[in-house]
Design an enzyme around this catalytic site. Structure first.
Site, short mmCIF file in Angstrom:
data_model
loop_
_atom_site.label_atom_id
_atom_site.label_comp_id
_atom_site.label_asym_id
_atom_site.label_seq_id
_atom_site.Cartn_x
_atom_site.Cartn_y
_atom_site.Cartn_z
N TRP A 139 58.30 -28.01 -17.85
CA TRP A 139 58.09 -28.65 -16.42
C TRP A 139 58.16 -30.46 -16.55
O TRP A 139 58.61 -30.91 -15.87
CB TRP A 139 56.77 -28.20 -15.86
N ARG B 168 57.19 -17.96 -17.07
CA ARG B 168 56.30 -16.56 -16.93
C ARG B 168 55.78 -16.22 -15.67
O ARG B 168 56.42 -15.73 -14.64
CB ARG B 168 55.53 -16.38 -18.11
N LYS B 169 54.48 -16.77 -15.45
CA LYS B 169 53.80 -16.94 -14.12
C LYS B 169 53.76 -18.43 -13.39
O LYS B 169 53.84 -18.37 -12.28
CB LYS B 169 52.60 -16.16 -14.36
N GLY B 170 53.50 -19.29 -14.35
CA GLY B 170 53.37 -20.92 -13.66
C GLY B 170 52.22 -21.00 -12.90
O GLY B 170 52.29 -21.64 -11.89
N GLY C 194 52.91 -26.96 -20.43
CA GLY C 194 53.57 -27.66 -19.30
C GLY C 194 54.82 -28.47 -19.74
O GLY C 194 55.53 -29.39 -19.20
N THR C 195 55.14 -28.23 -20.99
CA THR C 195 56.38 -28.97 -21.68
C THR C 195 57.67 -28.98 -20.86
O THR C 195 58.26 -29.87 -20.63
CB THR C 195 56.55 -28.60 -23.19
N SER D 170 49.16 -18.00 -22.07
CA SER D 170 50.58 -18.09 -22.14
C SER D 170 51.17 -17.98 -23.37
O SER D 170 52.43 -17.44 -23.59
CB SER D 170 50.68 -19.61 -21.52
N HIS E 118 55.50 -31.62 -30.45
CA HIS E 118 53.95 -31.27 -30.43
C HIS E 118 53.32 -31.81 -31.43
O HIS E 118 52.19 -31.24 -31.73
CB HIS E 118 54.08 -29.56 -30.71
N TYR F 103 48.10 -29.95 -16.21
CA TYR F 103 49.02 -29.10 -15.85
C TYR F 103 48.24 -28.98 -14.28
O TYR F 103 48.96 -28.96 -13.41
CB TYR F 103 49.15 -27.88 -16.68
#
Ligand code: A3P
Length: 304
Positions: free
Chosen positions: A54, A268-270, A51-52, A144, A113, A201
């Site tokens: 976001w 990608r999909k979230g 979730g970086t 992911s 990170h 997330y």
């Protein structure tokens, strides 16, 4: 230092208890040596694929809302979030030993990170500088990451193992161990909740408005009643939403990090629970058991 090959084919090195990509070590050491934290700094700390992107979009919007009161003029609409909030290790120290960061206006927002124990000491020692951590259930994070590698690296320097072999390595703490990464930030949050905000997330997916408010309060600039009445929380949530960011021209094309990674690969999909499309119940059970053992007594858990 101990070395091994990751499931994606790239070299890893063990440093301060974690398996890092080999080419990550030099920037990490430079950051440890030279980074100077300001009290007004905001550090976004994450594991990859948690979730970086976001969080970058949200914190950028929240912290800069007085500069861009009209959300339609937000730089997020024309720049990828990774361009607006640089990574300490990939962007700032990747090519330079000691870059000048003093000209960046405050509050400076950086992401990383780096595990808590390997952060530049000054980040933890500064009494005011804030850390926001976001993590994600490890099964979704793994899937992911696997597909991110397939999208970006396969034809270059990596040949990933099959999914089940990669998952086996992941459960043995490579790369990572992810549970150590999460636990250290979790414990730091428990010890000093004013310094470290701990987000998941899944919670943001569940109620974004509540979490936008929480982030603003944590940062020390809560939304005023007037801002709330103007619907600013909803506006920020909408602009930073997966659907909105994914469909922006800037995020459909282009690259970040010296042209290495596709902007589009960050969207990608979230979704929560995408792992069910790829992992068997037995694999999930293995991770669930592992998490129970690793997180025992800590209060940290994920609904898998
Ligand atoms: P999926 O691969 O499951 O879709 P990171 O930003 O840490 O690299 O993580 C990327 C993951 O977050 C990807 O997950 C991506 O789709 C998802 N993501 C990116 N932007 C998002 C947003 N605004 N809202 C929700 N999820 C988002």
């Amino acid at each position: 230092l101990e070395q091994m090959t990751n499931w994606d084919g790239r070299k890893l090195v063990k440093y301060q208890g974690f398996w890092f990509p080999l080419n990550y070590l030099r920037p990490l050491l430079s950051a440890q040596k030279h980074f100077k934290a300001n009290d007004s700094d905001i550090i976004l700390s994450t594991l990859p694929k948690s979730g970086t992107t976001w969080l970058k979009a949200l914190v950028f919007s929240i912290a800069n809302r007085s500069i861009y009161p009209n959300i339609d003029q937000s730089p997020l609409l024309t720049s990828n979030p990774h361009k607006l909030v640089p990574f300490i290790e990939f962007d700032l120290y990747w090519n330079e030993e000691n870059p000048d960061l003093t000209h960046i206006p405050s509050p400076r927002i950086f992401s990383t990170h780096i595990p808590l124990n390997a952060l530049p000491n000054c980040i933890l020692e500064s009494s005011e500088c804030k850390i926001i951590y976001i993590c994600r259930n490890p099964l979704d994070q793994f899937i992911s990451h696997y597909y991110f590698v397939l999208q970006n690296f396969v034809s270059k320097d990596a040949a990933p193992l099959e999914l089940d072999e990669a998952f086996d390595m992941f459960c043995r703490g490579v790369p990572g161990p992810v549970w150590e990464h999460m636990l250290a930030y979790w414990n730091a949050h428990l010890e000093n909740p004013r310094k470290v905000l701990f987000l998941k997330y899944e919670d943001l997916k569940d109620n974004i408005g509540f979490n936008v408010k929480k982030i603003a309060e944590f940062l020390g600039f809560p939304f005023s009643l007037e801002e709330e009445e103007q619907g600013l929380i909803d506006e920020i949530s909408r602009v930073c939403s997966f659907g909105n960011l994914k469909n922006l021209e800037v995020n459909k094309n282009g690259y970040v990090m010296d042209g290495l990674l596709k902007n589009s690969s960050y969207f990608r999909k979230g979704e929560v629970g995408d792992w069910t499309n790829y992992l068997t119940p037995a694999m999930a059970e293995r991770m669930k058991k592992l998490m129970e053992i690793k997180f025992q007594g800590s209060g940290l858990m994920f609904n898998i």
